[in-house]
Write an enzyme that holds these catalytic residues in place. Structure first.
Site, PDB file in Angstrom:
ATOM      1  CE1 TYR B 143      -3.662   2.481   0.520  1.00  0.00           C
ATOM      2  CE2 TYR B 143      -2.484   3.167   2.491  1.00  0.00           C
ATOM      3  CZ  TYR B 143      -3.485   3.378   1.559  1.00  0.00           C
ATOM      4  OH  TYR B 143      -4.303   4.470   1.655  1.00  0.00           O
ATOM      5  CD  GLN B 145      -1.765   7.379   3.108  1.00  0.00           C
ATOM      6  OE1 GLN B 145      -2.742   6.664   2.911  1.00  0.00           O
ATOM      7  NE2 GLN B 145      -1.641   8.112   4.201  1.00  0.00           N
ATOM      8  CB  THR B 146       4.447   7.266   3.575  1.00  0.00           C
ATOM      9  OG1 THR B 146       3.456   6.945   4.548  1.00  0.00           O
ATOM     10  CG2 THR B 146       5.448   8.234   4.166  1.00  0.00           C
ATOM     11  NE  ARG B 317      21.686 -10.078  38.843  1.00  0.00           N
ATOM     12  CZ  ARG B 317      22.867 -10.376  38.315  1.00  0.00           C
ATOM     13  NH1 ARG B 317      23.143 -11.593  37.877  1.00  0.00           N
ATOM     14  NH2 ARG B 317      23.796  -9.441  38.196  1.00  0.00           N
ATOM     15  N   GLY B 408      22.182  -4.893  34.386  1.00  0.00           N
ATOM     16  CA  GLY B 408      23.146  -4.989  33.287  1.00  0.00           C
ATOM     17  C   GLY B 408      22.761  -6.001  32.218  1.00  0.00           C
ATOM     18  CB  THR B 429       6.401   7.872  14.340  1.00  0.00           C
ATOM     19  OG1 THR B 429       7.219   6.704  14.336  1.00  0.00           O
ATOM     20  CG2 THR B 429       7.024   8.906  15.251  1.00  0.00           C
ATOM     21  CD  GLU B 431      -1.248   2.430  10.448  1.00  0.00           C
ATOM     22  OE1 GLU B 431      -2.164   3.148  10.006  1.00  0.00           O
ATOM     23  OE2 GLU B 431      -0.644   1.600   9.741  1.00  0.00           O
ATOM     24  CG  ASP B 433       4.099  12.133  15.111  1.00  0.00           C
ATOM     25  OD1 ASP B 433       5.272  11.983  14.762  1.00  0.00           O
ATOM     26  OD2 ASP B 433       3.775  12.626  16.212  1.00  0.00           O
TER      27      ASP B 433
END
Lengths: 668, 668
Positions: B143, B145-146, B317, B408, B429, B431, B433
């Site tokens: 698709y 678009q951008t 831990r 760590g 960002t 769908e 921003d």
């Protein structure tokens, strides 16, 4: 007829216009950041040498795996040392070259950990035997402390060094899987020697706790691992960070080293196995404190890189509403953008200058330590812990905020912030996990408070001045509308907040709420930095008025956003009243808008060249789209043509689908 | 004599003890999370098939570059479709299989974007010609678009589709560098076809804005790119994210497609070039809304993975203070750890259930849209924007918080959270921003408020109920010490906060402070979710008491930490008074401590197998150190022996250093 202005040419125009609108002398501010023109000239001289050298080419960095990244880092290291000799660079100039390069180098831990620890704790006999080799990189060292099952709590390390009087040797041994040394920088593939933290066991079986031992790891002939030692790389890091660094593991199987290999400046074992006590057990603080002090400067310059990229790109990226010329608005002109970015710029400036002040102060303290004067140690230790937590947490957050401000393209590796982030990320957990260090800050603050209550006449330490508000009856400051324009008033407010949060902490110590340590540590460190900023602002009188005003505005913005970040405390302690945040936020908006026209100039003053920045979106000429396109052409997937996977997987899949579709169609 | 308990065996014991202390039926809660036992059984059946198949082996994922990752993803895709046919999986079961796999697949955008857009907007003629191919994957779609120079603002896209009546074709063209389609998932190396967003230009030159066109990109014979099209991959992503996804670029050079290739369900161009208006311009919202609705569920399960890893590892831990058995304390027992982790667990639970509710509601709304009823569209659009912003921002933050709690080792790729983070990161960002979407939420809220003031008798929309507090004279709620134990009271408080923040926003619209949009959007969405949680809590009565109580406590904790996150607003609007945060924080501490003994059970209920979780630190049996060791052995650097770089760079460097050291020594 003029050619139509395309978006790609518009970006370069936008950048030129932004530069033309800068109202101060960029070189003056640059020299301020570099602490004087001569420093900048040295910087420039070294950078010119580096960036013209093909060994330091960065164009393939985003495409290579760890093996190639490691090989490249070794080649860079070799060339760096060659250049030092060719150009007769001092140690300081070589360090500056490494700083300008900003590449992850396996040799880094030799310089930052091995060499200083050696220098600080080796006996004079050992110095005589090894120092020339160490300082000339005739051997490559690493520092083996952390174990697979143990991090910051050195007392629980499992590795042992048992003294054998018969042969006057230590037997170094890793008794369990979890005693494997782990995460050791430069160990995986590089180091020939290591300084090993191990529990010293005396002949009678007595464990006198962790001490340091020099152990040769690999042959100086052919670099093979010596017998009785298993070494390897610990594997890739999160987000592809520090790819070129060979963080390694090592297990020792009853290996023997001479008695004289113990680093025995402060404690030693005699030939017959008696333990001679350390003169002062605090001796080992120096190294860790030095690293923490240097982290302030590093945080400042790391933020500087990210914010340069973000301010440049959002200056040339246009999106959304049309302006009066029919162009979409520059992204940086949206308040939701510049309100995020300008405060980050202010933190870069503050941390760079604060880092310099901290190093100066630390050098004085180190002088005291060397003369055996430890009186100021606890306070300095605490404040360095607080600074380390604050600057690393802020930097990680700011890098991601800057990346997000780039919109979708921020997720491209070519944007450059992703790698900065991945490489910087461990700073919040190494050199003391931030959540553990907060406890150190709290302990020192509580101690200072109690001391000041029990002997009210005694002077407060240089970093505990804020406690003065708790002595006697002091009325809380009044925050009126003018307060937010007055740096001194905000500094005073932040000191008051530290004082009241500390008081509340001590009063509720029987039932603390769980984040209490974090809030107190932040309040104390914010107050410390605020006081330092007060001094910086005074120092600005030495600059020309125009440049002084700009930097003063940046410093003031730092204070304002610190206060905003402290709003919950300010409300909770009654320093601010209902709706009191609105005036503060308007002041922040006002200062951001004030600084906005100079944003490009303030990032230019960092003097980060395109080569140094290595970012398609941070191109200094604004030609960001050409650069994204150019870099994409190097992607290995684009060199392949039709991929093997097409024949193996994709084609059969498509063909099967086409067959099924025909079958379906024929049924209709 | 018993063998001494090593730390590595202690971890497995700690895990067993933690499981034994769980006070509820894990299977009951698991079935609740999966919305019923049958769903879980299907899930289990599919996972058993997947995890035994060597194609889905994950052991090398951390070591391979993009080219190999892409090849692997294609092989996985092919196998997935084979398995679907072998086992006769429904589309829903295949989607479930892909969800269980959680691998980045180039086919993903075919399923999520190409297919739904095609289905929603293709004419019936086009459906007849292509649908069987599309649905059987006989062609692979993407698709487009951008563009390189344009993201969310579709109106400014530059690509053109010009109608040529003479040949009844459209000419698709990329007039500039910045019109290059960019970031298109599946385009770089995979897709055969694409749906292209382009400005439709009529014969007279009139631009009637963006429309959709089906364009064949690659040959179905040999997969070569068709003439007049330039295609490539856009390069690596930040932090090594989505490595296997071939996000691509494409430029079109005056290529021709038949008139019938316009997706013309809602608008079309007649043979002679007349434009027939869309019946309703809002038709294209459905697809984007579906994706945003599904993001709530995805956020929940992504957080579930990270928190399972973090709670398991911090359970085994041990670090720091010694307990009564001489063992270091389990990291999860420190308040600064569990206060960070248990609220994350609560968000995983809430988002999973909220996602299900949202999808149900969206399906109803989609029914309305399909019948041409658009009355509820603006409100649903706004709330989906708000949810998208809130859950993605929260998930990114929670993943990093969980990673940091690992200390760590969290920085090891083997920990598994780094990759989750890198792959999930673009959700903030893409769908829309998040900073842009906040504006949509604000616009709807302001509109609802003004409508309710102008016609006070009109009913409030289902998502604007909080505005009722602004109608007439309502006294603010009193927050006493019991309030924090009462879910309804907190929900009411969060609604009040939304109302007062909205009121303040409208009253200061002539001079907003810069983050005002973000704060209002958050307040409105928090209130919406709080109300939903109220419904969830009521629904818990269907569960057995023990399990219902546990989940109720999780939901309550979600409300408490939402209130904590809202403290500035609560103080600023006068809903809370000085020191009012302490009781809230104690309540949070109390609820975290209450849930702590069940933390392992609550993560077990997610049913994430070791294969699915793929994390050395999240091993369900607690044997984390063995697993870190085992995985490190696969590191390619460890397969090399002495590296080529040793001979090329390291050895000459060491030898030069040794020579210099001798020279220095001989001078002494």
């Amino acid at each position: 007829m003029m050619a139509p202005v395309t978006i790609a040419t518009q970006t370069a125009m936008d950048m030129r216009v932004a530069r033309a609108s800068v109202s101060f002398n960029v070189e003056t501010v640059r020299d301020y950041l570099f602490a004087g023109r001569p420093n900048w000239e040295t910087h420039k001289k070294i950078e010119d040498i580096l960036k013209s050298d093909p060994v330091f080419d960065k164009s393939q960095s985003n495409f290579i795996g760890r093996v190639d990244a490691y090989e490249r880092a070794l080649a860079i290291t070799k060339r760096l040392i060659e250049l030092q000799r060719i150009h007769g660079w001092s140690k300081q100039e070589r360090d500056q070259a490494a700083f300008i390069l900003s590449e992850v180098l396996p040799i880094g831990l030799h310089n930052v950990a091995f060499e200083p620890v050696f220098l600080g704790q080796a006996s004079s006999a050992m110095m005589l035997e090894y120092w020339d080799l160490v300082s000339n990189k005739g051997i490559q060292g690493c520092y083996l402390q952390t174990e697979l099952g143990h991090g910051s709590n050195v007392a629980c390390l499992e590795t042992t060094a048992t003294y054998i009087p018969e042969t006057q040797e230590f037997e170094v041994h890793s008794p369990t899987l979890t005693s494997t040394k782990w995460w050791i920088g430069g160990l995986g593939k590089t180091a020939t020697h290591g300084i090993v933290q191990a529990k010293l066991i005396l002949p009678g079986g007595e464990d006198v706790g962790p001490h340091l031992f020099l152990v040769q790891l690999r042959s100086l002939e052919d670099h093979t691992t010596l017998p009785g030692i298993s070494i390897g790389d610990v594997g890739p890091k999160a987000c592809g960070g520090l790819a070129a660094m060979d963080n390694g593991y090592a297990r020792f199987h009853h290996i023997r080293i001479p008695r004289t290999n113990m680093l025995s400046k402060f404690a030693e074992v005699t030939e017959d196995g008696r333990y001679v006590q350390p003169r002062n057990p605090k001796h080992s603080f120096g190294g860790m404190m030095y690293i923490r002090a240097s982290m302030v400067t590093t945080a400042g310059w790391t933020i500087a890189r990210a914010i340069t990229i973000a301010i440049r790109y959002t200056t040339v990226r246009r999106q959304g509403e049309r302006d009066e010329h029919g162009l979409e608005r520059q992204v940086i002109q949206y308040p939701s953008t510049y309100y995020r970015l300008i405060p980050i710029l202010s933190r870069a400036y503050v941390f760079i200058v604060l880092g310099r002040q901290t190093m100066k102060e630390f050098t004085i303290i180190r002088g005291h330590l060397d003369r055996g004067d430890f009186t100021k140690l606890p306070e300095v230790h605490a404040i360095l812990c607080g600074l380390k937590v604050l600057v690393t947490s802020a930097a990680v957050r700011d890098l991601e905020t800057a990346r997000r401000a780039l919109g979708g393209h921020g997720y491209s590796a070519f944007a450059g912030i992703g790698r900065l982030y991945a490489d910087y990320l461990p700073a919040v957990t190494y050199e003391g996990d931030n959540f553990v260090l907060d406890g150190q800050v709290v302990r020192a603050a509580v101690k200072a408070y109690r001391a000041s209550l029990s002997t009210p006449a005694s002077p407060l330490g240089a970093h505990s001045g804020y406690i003065r508000f708790l002595k006697g009856e002091n009325p809380k400051p009044v925050v009126d509308t003018t307060a937010w324009e007055d740096s001194d008033a905000i500094i005073c407010l932040l000191e008051w907040r530290a004082a009241l949060v500390l008081k509340g902490f001590v009063e509720t110590m029987d039932e603390l709420d769980a984040n209490a340590n974090q809030r107190l540590s932040k309040a104390v460190t914010d107050a410390f930095i605020a006081v330092q900023i007060g001094k910086m602002i005074t120092g600005l009188d030495l600059l020309p008025r125009q440049e002084g005003d700009i930097i003063r505005a940046l410093h003031h913005l730092y204070l304002l956003t610190t206060a905003e970040d402290a709003l919950v405390d300010l409300f909770s302690t009654g320093l601010l009243h209902q709706s009191g945040d609105r005036e503060l936020r308007l002041a922040i908006k006002h200062h951001c808008a004030l600084l906005l026209p100079n944003a490009i100039g303030l990032t230019d003053a960092f003097s980060l060249s395109d080569w140094a920045l290595d970012s398609a979106l941070g191109m200094s000429d604004g030609r960001v789209y050409e650069e994204l396109w150019r870099r994409a052409q190097f992607e290995p997937l684009n060199q392949l043509g039709t991929t093997p996977g097409y024949y193996k997987s994709l084609r059969p899949m498509l063909q099967e689908g086409q067959k099924l579709a025909k079958r379906v169609n024929s049924r209709l």
